[in-house]
Motif scaffolding. Structure first.
Motif, PDB file in Angstrom:
ATOM      1  N   LEU A  58       0.833  -1.096  -0.382  1.00 28.24           N
ATOM      2  CA  LEU A  58      -0.058   0.176   0.122  1.00 28.24           C
ATOM      3  C   LEU A  58       1.107   1.254   0.070  1.00 28.24           C
ATOM      4  O   LEU A  58       1.741   1.380   0.678  1.00 28.24           O
ATOM      5  CB  LEU A  58      -0.710   0.223   0.954  1.00 28.24           C
ATOM      6  CG  LEU A  58      -2.092  -0.895   1.784  1.00 28.24           C
ATOM      7  CD1 LEU A  58      -2.862  -0.980   2.336  1.00 28.24           C
ATOM      8  CD2 LEU A  58      -3.108  -0.812   0.064  1.00 28.24           C
ATOM      9  N   TYR A  70      -5.782  -3.156   4.507  1.00 27.26           N
ATOM     10  CA  TYR A  70      -6.492  -1.733   4.155  1.00 27.26           C
ATOM     11  C   TYR A  70      -6.848  -1.502   5.254  1.00 27.26           C
ATOM     12  O   TYR A  70      -6.659  -0.564   6.329  1.00 27.26           O
ATOM     13  CB  TYR A  70      -7.915  -1.865   3.031  1.00 27.26           C
ATOM     14  CG  TYR A  70      -7.836  -0.125   3.002  1.00 27.26           C
ATOM     15  CD1 TYR A  70      -7.516   0.579   2.437  1.00 27.26           C
ATOM     16  CD2 TYR A  70      -9.095   0.345   3.811  1.00 27.26           C
ATOM     17  CE1 TYR A  70      -8.244   2.261   2.141  1.00 27.26           C
ATOM     18  CE2 TYR A  70     -10.195   1.560   3.988  1.00 27.26           C
ATOM     19  CZ  TYR A  70      -9.083   2.748   3.353  1.00 27.26           C
ATOM     20  OH  TYR A  70     -10.183   3.959   2.808  1.00 27.26           O
ATOM     21  N   HIS A  74      -5.980   0.221   9.024  1.00 31.90           N
ATOM     22  CA  HIS A  74      -6.185   1.344   9.647  1.00 31.90           C
ATOM     23  C   HIS A  74      -6.577   0.924  11.469  1.00 31.90           C
ATOM     24  O   HIS A  74      -6.665   1.811  12.180  1.00 31.90           O
ATOM     25  CB  HIS A  74      -7.463   1.203   8.481  1.00 31.90           C
ATOM     26  CG  HIS A  74      -8.593   1.603   9.179  1.00 31.90           C
ATOM     27  ND1 HIS A  74      -8.592   3.337   9.729  1.00 31.90           N
ATOM     28  CD2 HIS A  74      -9.843   1.903  10.026  1.00 31.90           C
ATOM     29  CE1 HIS A  74      -9.694   4.586  10.505  1.00 31.90           C
ATOM     30  NE2 HIS A  74     -10.484   2.752  10.478  1.00 31.90           N
ATOM     31  N   SER A 101      -9.856   8.732   6.163  1.00 30.31           N
ATOM     32  CA  SER A 101     -11.036   8.253   5.054  1.00 30.31           C
ATOM     33  C   SER A 101     -12.186   8.618   4.781  1.00 30.31           C
ATOM     34  O   SER A 101     -12.886   8.447   4.132  1.00 30.31           O
ATOM     35  CB  SER A 101     -10.580   6.491   5.227  1.00 30.31           C
ATOM     36  OG  SER A 101     -11.004   6.103   6.665  1.00 30.31           O
ATOM     37  N   VAL A 130      -4.952   5.520   5.903  1.00 29.28           N
ATOM     38  CA  VAL A 130      -5.388   4.385   4.645  1.00 29.28           C
ATOM     39  C   VAL A 130      -6.520   5.389   4.127  1.00 29.28           C
ATOM     40  O   VAL A 130      -7.245   5.820   4.966  1.00 29.28           O
ATOM     41  CB  VAL A 130      -5.704   3.005   4.386  1.00 29.28           C
ATOM     42  CG1 VAL A 130      -4.139   2.304   4.359  1.00 29.28           C
ATOM     43  CG2 VAL A 130      -6.140   2.806   5.522  1.00 29.28           C
ATOM     44  N   LEU A 138      -6.490   2.152  -3.699  1.00 24.66           N
ATOM     45  CA  LEU A 138      -6.108   2.405  -2.493  1.00 24.66           C
ATOM     46  C   LEU A 138      -5.265   3.362  -1.577  1.00 24.66           C
ATOM     47  O   LEU A 138      -4.063   2.970  -1.806  1.00 24.66           O
ATOM     48  CB  LEU A 138      -5.892   1.217  -1.365  1.00 24.66           C
ATOM     49  CG  LEU A 138      -7.204   0.097  -1.608  1.00 24.66           C
ATOM     50  CD1 LEU A 138      -6.981  -1.276  -0.774  1.00 24.66           C
ATOM     51  CD2 LEU A 138      -8.294   0.218  -0.916  1.00 24.66           C
TER      52      LEU A 138
END
Ligand code: ATP
Ligand code: IP8
Length: 241
Positions: A58, A70, A74, A101, A130, A138
């Protein structure tokens, strides 16, 4: 108003997965509450963000593996945010964690809620994390970028980045004993980048963008948060952009 970024390198040990530096973080908060100005805190990922982000490739295209990453990244970032939130609360600062996000999608950002929270004495504490860049991708939004976005909105007098080094050097001080501290940066410098969000070079670029808004930005060693009081003084140790 002052905007403060608690760098992942000071609030965590970046070499050990999820190693929080509680004492160091608390010492910075203790120093911050002494200043008369209002402040907003943004924090970085350190070993709660970058290690798993790299493992799951990522930022990157949306697929089964990156989707799992993800959620992992997170959740780890929420864990770090809660630790900081609890420390702030210990010193009477009521606060709420706000992940990128929930405010950013497809290059559209909405920070309106920050002002609302401020007006009722709840400090919004956002952080690098993220986010869904678009339907296929992403992304990772760096805490440094959040600091830049907030600088445009709140127009603070100063922006302070806390890190684990005295400032920006001509080369990585952790690798080279003869690295020289740059009190102001207008020359090229070397950096190794092990971070998914660009490391010290990315930080310098962001600091430059903020200074282009007419705001002084500082990089200070968070192991010595009392240096905060020496800003604008000859004895100040750190980098000014
Ligand atoms: P995070 O992105 O996790 O929030 P941070 O904001 O604290 O972290 P880093 O991106 O980790 O900041 O940048 C600080 C690190 O950059 C230092 O620990 C140092 O080892 C490294 N570094 C590499 N090159 C240099 C340089 N020329 N000057 C200063 N630090 C450098
Ligand atoms: O540490 C990135 O934010 P930064 C956080 O502020 C993650 O660059 C999740 C890697």
């Amino acid at each position: 108003m002052i905007i403060v970024k608690l760098g992942g390198s000071i609030i965590t040990d970046k070499t050990k997965y999820k190693a929080f530096r509680s004492k160091e973080t608390e010492n910075i908060i203790k120093e911050l509450i002494k200043i008369k100005d209002n402040f907003i805190i943004v924090h970085g990922g350190g070993s709660f963000g970058h290690i798993m982000a790299r493992k799951y490739n990522l930022p990157g295209k949306l697929n089964k593996n990156s989707l799992e990453g993800y959620t992992v990244v997170h959740n780890d970032m929420v864990e770090l945010n809660i630790k900081i939130s609890n420390l702030l609360l210990k010193y009477g600062i009521t606060n709420i964690g706000i992940p990128p996000s929930s405010i950013i999608y497809n290059n559209k950002k909405n920070y309106n809620i920050f002002k609302k929270y401020f007006s009722v004495n709840i400090m919004p504490v956002s952080y690098g994390d993220v986010y869904l860049k678009n339907e296929n991708y992403l992304g990772i939004y760096s805490g440094d970028n959040i600091v830049y976005d907030l600088s445009k909105i709140f127009k603070p007098e100063k922006v302070i980045f806390f890190s684990d080094v005295d400032g920006i050097y001509d080369k990585n001080p952790k690798k080279y004993n003869d690295a020289k501290l740059l009190k102001t940066v207008n020359t090229d410098f070397k950096s190794d980048n092990n971070d998914v969000t660009g490391g010290i070079m990315g930080k310098y670029m962001t600091m430059k963008k903020i200074s282009n808004l007419g705001i002084q930005t500082y990089l200070i060693n968070g192991f010595y948060p009392q240096r905060l009081n020496l800003i604008d003084n000859n004895e100040f140790i750190g980098t000014v952009v």
